[in-house]
Scaffold this motif. Structure first.
Motif, PDB file in Angstrom:
ATOM      1  N   HIS A  21      45.406   7.984 -17.057  1.00  0.00           N
ATOM      2  CA  HIS A  21      44.668   6.796 -17.489  1.00  0.00           C
ATOM      3  C   HIS A  21      43.141   6.976 -17.470  1.00  0.00           C
ATOM      4  O   HIS A  21      42.406   6.012 -17.646  1.00  0.00           O
ATOM      5  N   GLU A  24      41.561   5.649 -20.627  1.00  0.00           N
ATOM      6  CA  GLU A  24      41.493   4.183 -20.682  1.00  0.00           C
ATOM      7  C   GLU A  24      40.308   3.658 -19.877  1.00  0.00           C
ATOM      8  O   GLU A  24      39.562   2.796 -20.347  1.00  0.00           O
ATOM      9  N   TYR A  38      41.703  -2.964 -24.740  1.00  0.00           N
ATOM     10  CA  TYR A  38      41.611  -1.513 -24.664  1.00  0.00           C
ATOM     11  C   TYR A  38      41.067  -0.939 -25.967  1.00  0.00           C
ATOM     12  O   TYR A  38      41.458  -1.366 -27.037  1.00  0.00           O
ATOM     13  N   LYS A  41      44.655   3.094 -25.391  1.00  0.00           N
ATOM     14  CA  LYS A  41      45.707   2.634 -24.484  1.00  0.00           C
ATOM     15  C   LYS A  41      46.714   3.760 -24.309  1.00  0.00           C
ATOM     16  O   LYS A  41      47.156   4.356 -25.291  1.00  0.00           O
ATOM     17  N   CYS A  82      36.479   9.048 -23.694  1.00  0.00           N
ATOM     18  CA  CYS A  82      37.866   9.462 -23.422  1.00  0.00           C
ATOM     19  C   CYS A  82      37.993  10.978 -23.403  1.00  0.00           C
ATOM     20  O   CYS A  82      38.661  11.543 -22.536  1.00  0.00           O
TER      21      CYS A  82
END
Length: 115
Positions: A21, A24, A38, A41, A82
């Motif tokens: 995660h 995220e 989000y 996700k 990310c």
């Protein structure tokens, strides 16, 4: 890279996504998204028994419509949050033209172009 003429995307190798995660969390912080929203996700598929005693369990980071591929970060020469924070190193950022040849190198990869 020219942001005005090239279409950017994420290449995600979901064979190596651990489901941590981090993508995220980094995205929510970068875009200052509220609870329940989000930009990316983490989706989970499995565990599923595909053959006797062989199981499949995948995590796939999935960009939503809120993902802007971190336009501000990218404009300053940095990677999207990310990609920068992916602990498994399973995400790449680039143009679709740069990323597409990497699809042929191994299975279990996808390209997302959220915009």
């Amino acid at each position: 890279m020219s942001a005005n003429t090239e279409k950017y995307a994420l290449l995600i190798d979901y064979e190596f996504c651990t489901g941590c995660h981090s993508c995220e969390v980094a995205c929510k912080k970068e875009l200052e998204l509220p609870f329940g929203k989000y930009g990316i996700k983490l989706l989970q598929h499995g565990p599923t028994e595909v053959y006797p005693d062989q199981w499949e369990w995948n995590y796939i980071p999935f960009p939503t419509k809120l993902c802007d591929l971190c336009e501000t970060r990218v404009a300053s020469g940095r990677l999207p949050g990310c990609v920068h924070n992916c602990q498994a190193g399973c995400m790449q950022f680039g143009t679709i033209e740069e990323l597409t040849p990497h699809l042929a190198l191994k299975p279990n990869r996808v390209i997302f172009s959220p915009k």
